[in-house]
Design an enzyme around this catalytic site. Sequence first.
Site, PDB file in Angstrom:
ATOM      1  N   LYS A  67       2.432   3.652  17.136  1.00  0.00           N
ATOM      2  CA  LYS A  67       3.765   3.065  16.895  1.00  0.00           C
ATOM      3  C   LYS A  67       4.334   3.496  15.545  1.00  0.00           C
ATOM      4  O   LYS A  67       5.539   3.690  15.408  1.00  0.00           O
ATOM      5  CB  LYS A  67       3.681   1.530  16.928  1.00  0.00           C
ATOM      6  CG  LYS A  67       3.294   0.953  18.290  1.00  0.00           C
ATOM      7  CD  LYS A  67       3.000  -0.542  18.153  1.00  0.00           C
ATOM      8  CE  LYS A  67       2.618  -1.168  19.482  1.00  0.00           C
ATOM      9  NZ  LYS A  67       2.171  -2.566  19.346  1.00  0.00           N
ATOM     10  N   TYR A 191       5.716   4.686  26.721  1.00  0.00           N
ATOM     11  CA  TYR A 191       5.070   3.986  25.606  1.00  0.00           C
ATOM     12  C   TYR A 191       3.557   3.906  25.828  1.00  0.00           C
ATOM     13  O   TYR A 191       2.759   4.152  24.922  1.00  0.00           O
ATOM     14  CB  TYR A 191       5.694   2.582  25.457  1.00  0.00           C
ATOM     15  CG  TYR A 191       4.821   1.612  24.720  1.00  0.00           C
ATOM     16  CD1 TYR A 191       4.668   1.691  23.342  1.00  0.00           C
ATOM     17  CD2 TYR A 191       4.112   0.621  25.405  1.00  0.00           C
ATOM     18  CE1 TYR A 191       3.842   0.805  22.663  1.00  0.00           C
ATOM     19  CE2 TYR A 191       3.289  -0.268  24.746  1.00  0.00           C
ATOM     20  CZ  TYR A 191       3.148  -0.167  23.375  1.00  0.00           C
ATOM     21  OH  TYR A 191       2.312  -1.031  22.711  1.00  0.00           O
TER      22      TYR A 191
HETATM   23  N1  GLU Z   1      -1.479  -0.361  24.616  1.00  0.00           N
HETATM   24  C1  GLU Z   1      -1.478  -1.530  23.888  1.00  0.00           C
HETATM   25  C2  GLU Z   1      -0.456  -2.531  24.392  1.00  0.00           C
HETATM   26  O1  GLU Z   1       0.705  -2.342  24.346  1.00  0.00           O
HETATM   27  C3  GLU Z   1      -1.343  -1.282  22.437  1.00  0.00           C
HETATM   28  C4  GLU Z   1      -1.678  -2.510  21.755  1.00  0.00           C
HETATM   29  C5  GLU Z   1      -2.314  -2.379  20.437  1.00  0.00           C
HETATM   30  O2  GLU Z   1      -3.054  -1.475  20.128  1.00  0.00           O
HETATM   31  O3  GLU Z   1      -2.051  -3.317  19.694  1.00  0.00           O
HETATM   32  O4  GLU Z   1      -0.797  -3.558  24.861  1.00  0.00           O
END
Ligand code: GLU
Length: 458
Positions: A67, A191
């Site tokens: 992110k 995403y």
């Molecule tokens: N793929 C995960 C989600 O969106 C990422 C979350 C994370 O690493 O905090 O739930």
Amino acid sequence: MKSPIPDYLQSVLEKARPIEEGAPAGYIDVLARADTSRLAVALAMVDGNIYSAGDDELEFSMQSISKAFVYAIAIEDAGLKAVLDKIGMEPSGDAFNRLSLQKDSNRPFNPLINAGAITAHSLVVAPDATVEQRTERILNALSRLAERELHIDEEVFEAEWKDANRNMGIGYMLKAAGIITCNPAEAVRGYIRQCSINVTVKDLAMMASVLCNSGVHPISGERIMPAESARQVLSVMATCGMYDGSGEWLATVGFSAKSGVSGAIMGALPGQVGIAAFSPKLDERGNSLRSVDICKQLSADMGLHLMNSSQVALSTVQIKVAKILAGVNNTEPHHPNCDREVMVFSLRGAVRFAGSERLTRALERELTGPHMDACAVVLSFRETYSLNDIARRVIHEDIKRLLEDSRNVVAIDPSDVLQWHAYAKGDREHPVIVETESQARDHIGGAGCRAVTLSEGW
Ligand code: GLU
């Protein structure tokens, strides 16, 4: 000599290893089956040197750590203003996957919770881009950061995609609120693909070091992102990077960081070092317990807290009073009828506002007080590594005022840190700029006074 740093990193791992609490992320079955004994750490210096220990070749999915970088890519592709119109910069105080928006603006709180991250993803390339175009753009950008070709872990992607109801809910909420304009399911699929990109701790530390190096890659020397983007990413990481444990993290560990549910933490101390730690078992907030412990140890042992005050400003200015004598037997004044003092002010290190303020204060104090009659002022930048913008502006202004007071000003500036001619515009007076001390002495000596020697070591 063998560097002590790898041995130190190994000892850090051994201290973290006995921590057995926590559990790997349960909601993605591939992560739930992770080998929980795995443990690794890496540091990347801002000149590209990497140290690592433990399972430093092991690949794991970036998850939420992606992110931070996708936020930088969105800023590059859509512009900072468009990104800020859609995504806030405040900690949410909620779990990362909460369906939440800011009350007044309808924006997600920040780019590091899922709502903000899905929005940032939707701004990559263009609002009407396909998942494939966005994924390719992100993979290429992240590969440039890591300096190797990264890949998506398809097994991790499938495991998360088959049960993505909560993120889908967030996607549709964003669409209903007018925050994303593309198909919500596509934004969420893209995403989740970005979260499934595999890296090692060495990759993550290297990627973090680009943020620490104002967006310039320490190895290739390439500018990967503008300095403002790197600062923006580090700022939101500092306030929002560790889920709802971010405030405590900043107070106790004290560097910008982002964690991911695969068990990794990426840390960054601007200007110094990129950090990565990995081990799969998480606490109830989603942060890896061993990785947190590793970061705490590194911060305490190596003094990595952002809020540690440094002594740099106090040691930047050195003042010398030199009586420069000249003549065949080196006993005559440096200039006929003049045995007045020459003041030498040396600036050391990487000078920022506080260092330039010390110089300004020293100039004012010495030249209106005890050394008012000095016949020349030498500013030496021989040991100055850099001046930042504000320090340069302050020193240029100092020089301008000294010249207005009819002072004889000589700057020793072999690396052109002062950049006098690039910045000093118009028909204003100029100081004499030389490269060496002996050239400065020659100049101050003036006509008929070449063989200048010095007192007090200058
Ligand atoms: N793929 C995960 C989600 O969106 C990422 C979350 C994370 O690493 O905090 O739930």
